[in-house]
Design a protein around this motif. Structure first.
Motif: not given
Length: 246
Positions: A17-20, A25-28, A31-38
């Motif tokens: 559960f902790e790993s997921e 969180a890492s995936s989000r 995604t946020s970093e990619r959105a900021d970069e775009e």
């Protein structure tokens, strides 16, 4: 034994559960970093487009684009990537100049090929013999400074006559805006005669100024003529006089 298995299962589920959770969180975050970069890329592209729109009016893409145009653009129109610091601005300006010079060089090569093909008949007939590739290139190239290095009798005068005709044909300058200079009177007179013979079809040709360097300096810069010996400007008489003096 059963209790230990149960505890192990609970621990395993907890780790999963902790790993997921961390993975989510890492995936989000990614995604946020990619959105900021775009978003940053879109903003930069918009700034670059606005920058190009601000100076595009300075560039006549129907003609040869001189190198001075690129230099003037980077000096008069600050690049959007500059942050105000001297070092950063210098680097950005240098890169922008490099890119513009490359862009305009590509345009000029295309323009050269197009004019050579479109005006082939002109370049084949403007002088007694068709111009060579090098002569034609020299006529079409309208950069800030063009130097032709060639041996005597190789066709430099023909190139000057043809370039004058090309400039008039393309409307790049008026006859009174053209100045042709020669080193002595004989060469200047030959140049005048060649212009009259080869470019007779151009209106206002008589307004093209053909002169020696000396006469141009005396008449145009000083505003008056200076008395010089009659033999000055005549190669044969100059050699004779030098021999007499020696």
């Amino acid at each position: 034994m059963i209790e230990w298995l149960a505890l192990g299962a609970v621990a395993l589920l907890g780790n999963m559960f902790e790993s997921e959770t961390k993975g989510s969180a890492s995936s989000r975050r990614q995604t946020s970093e990619r959105a900021d970069e775009e978003k940053w890329k879109r903003k930069r592209e918009a700034r670059l487009a606005a920058w190009r729109d601000s100076w595009e009016k300075e560039v006549d893409r129907r003609r040869w684009i001189p190198q001075s145009v690129a230099h003037r653009i980077v000096e008069q129109y600050p690049h959007p990537d500059s942050d105000g610091s001297h070092l950063r601005s210098s680097i950005v300006k240098s890169n922008a100049l490099r890119d513009l010079l490359a862009e305009f060089a590509t345009h000029n090569l295309q323009h050269l090929a197009a004019r050579k093909a479109g005006l082939k008949d002109f370049f084949d007939t403007v002088e007694a013999s068709p111009l060579t590739e090098e002569q034609t290139d020299a006529c079409i190239c309208m950069d800030d400074a063009v130097q032709i290095v060639a041996a005597a009798g190789s066709g430099k005068t023909s190139t000057m006559v043809a370039k004058t005709g090309y400039v008039l044909h393309e409307g790049l300058a008026k006859p009174e805006e053209i100045l042709l200079l020669a080193f002595n009177r004989k060469a200047a007179e030959e140049l005048r005669q060649r212009l009259r013979e080869r470019l007779s079809g151009f209106e206002g040709l008589e307004k093209v100024t053909v002169s020696t360097f000396h006469a141009f300096g005396h008449n145009q810069v000083l505003g008056k003529t200076r008395d010089v010996a009659r033999w000055v400007g005549s190669p044969a008489q100059e050699i004779e006089m030098i021999a007499t003096i020696v």
